[in-house]
Scaffold this active site. Structure first.
Site, PDB file in Angstrom:
ATOM      1  N   LEU A  28       0.984  -1.322   0.252  1.00 40.53           N
ATOM      2  CA  LEU A  28      -0.200  -0.131  -0.453  1.00 40.53           C
ATOM      3  C   LEU A  28       0.674   0.718  -0.189  1.00 40.53           C
ATOM      4  O   LEU A  28       0.522   2.192  -0.566  1.00 40.53           O
ATOM      5  CB  LEU A  28      -1.422   0.048   1.173  1.00 40.53           C
ATOM      6  CG  LEU A  28      -2.001   0.782   1.176  1.00 40.53           C
ATOM      7  CD1 LEU A  28      -2.968   1.239   0.066  1.00 40.53           C
ATOM      8  CD2 LEU A  28      -2.967   1.259   2.778  1.00 40.53           C
ATOM      9  N   HIS A  29       1.713   1.406   0.815  1.00 45.43           N
ATOM     10  CA  HIS A  29       3.063   2.284   1.219  1.00 45.43           C
ATOM     11  C   HIS A  29       3.140   2.504  -0.625  1.00 45.43           C
ATOM     12  O   HIS A  29       3.277   3.763  -1.180  1.00 45.43           O
ATOM     13  CB  HIS A  29       3.781   2.026   1.994  1.00 45.43           C
ATOM     14  CG  HIS A  29       5.418   2.809   2.218  1.00 45.43           C
ATOM     15  ND1 HIS A  29       4.745   4.599   2.375  1.00 45.43           N
ATOM     16  CD2 HIS A  29       5.992   3.053   1.769  1.00 45.43           C
ATOM     17  CE1 HIS A  29       5.571   4.867   2.378  1.00 45.43           C
ATOM     18  NE2 HIS A  29       6.947   4.486   1.904  1.00 45.43           N
ATOM     19  N   ARG A  30       3.892   1.876  -0.797  1.00 44.23           N
ATOM     20  CA  ARG A  30       4.608   1.970  -2.600  1.00 44.23           C
ATOM     21  C   ARG A  30       3.792   2.434  -3.088  1.00 44.23           C
ATOM     22  O   ARG A  30       3.630   3.270  -4.317  1.00 44.23           O
ATOM     23  CB  ARG A  30       4.427   0.682  -2.765  1.00 44.23           C
ATOM     24  CG  ARG A  30       6.230   0.142  -1.918  1.00 44.23           C
ATOM     25  CD  ARG A  30       6.909  -0.861  -3.267  1.00 44.23           C
ATOM     26  NE  ARG A  30       7.629  -1.799  -2.025  1.00 44.23           N
ATOM     27  CZ  ARG A  30       8.525  -2.974  -2.229  1.00 44.23           C
ATOM     28  NH1 ARG A  30       6.894  -3.626  -2.308  1.00 44.23           N
ATOM     29  NH2 ARG A  30       9.141  -3.326  -1.213  1.00 44.23           N
ATOM     30  N   GLY A 175       2.053   8.979   3.477  1.00 42.14           N
ATOM     31  CA  GLY A 175       2.015   7.792   2.076  1.00 42.14           C
ATOM     32  C   GLY A 175       2.388   6.388   3.178  1.00 42.14           C
ATOM     33  O   GLY A 175       1.622   5.194   2.423  1.00 42.14           O
TER      34      GLY A 175
END
Length: 187
Positions: A28-30, A175
């Site tokens: 998810l962060h990416r 993020g």
């Protein structure tokens, strides 16, 4: 924040739930980074104030456009066998709201020593005397263990649930989908 998507980890005999949640949050962060989105928040339904891990349920919050854009990335590649994903749903009426924020804890004595050596030009031995191995702070908040994209270091992402509020507060999300000011619906 009128829409949401539920992601529920499936039981897996080979991988513990905490490892799968770590991988899910990394992906998810990416995706949020690649999209440059700051309008998608996350929550962990069922998470209590005294939990040690984030559980097996991740909820993404946003408007229809933001969640559709995220879904179009196919960011769950490699996780599809481990997670059930709902369609985009409408947030129920009359729900409460809360912040879900990151808490940064300087828990690594080794990191503190490196910083001391760099800032004050002292030897490693002197830094070890000033900051012993047992000098790390302890945090009892739930966390995920992630790897930094930049330097590759492993770190714990500690999460704090804010108080329940009657009204939502607008703002931006990191993020990781977390914010100390913006709220997400809590249900």
């Amino acid at each position: 924040m009128d829409r949401y998507i539920d992601l529920k980890l499936r039981p897996d005999p080979e991988f513990p739930q905490t490892l799968l949640m770590n991988a899910l949050l990394t992906k998810l962060h990416r995706a949020l980074h690649d999209l440059r989105r700051n309008d998608i928040g996350i929550s962990f339904p069922g998470l209590s104030q005294n939990a040690r891990n984030l559980g097996e349920h991740l909820r993404l919050h946003g408007n229809d456009q933001a969640l559709s854009r995220l879904s179009s990335l196919d960011w769950l590649l490699g996780m599809r066998d481990h997670v059930d994903v709902s369609e985009t749903l409408i947030v129920p009426e009359g729900v409460k709201h809360r912040t879900i924020s990151r808490v940064q804890v300087d828990s690594s004595p080794e990191r503190a020593r490196r910083r001391l050596i760099k800032r004050h030009g002292i030897s490693e031995e002197e830094a070890r005397e000033r900051i012993p191995d047992n000098a790390g702070k302890r945090c009892d908040l739930p966390f995920a263990t992630l790897r930094s994209n930049g330097g590759g270091q492993v770190f714990r992402l500690f999460v704090r649930l804010g108080p329940l509020l009657e009204e939502p507060h607008q703002g931006t999300f990191s993020g990781y989908g977390l914010s100390g000011t913006a709220t997400v619906p809590w249900f």
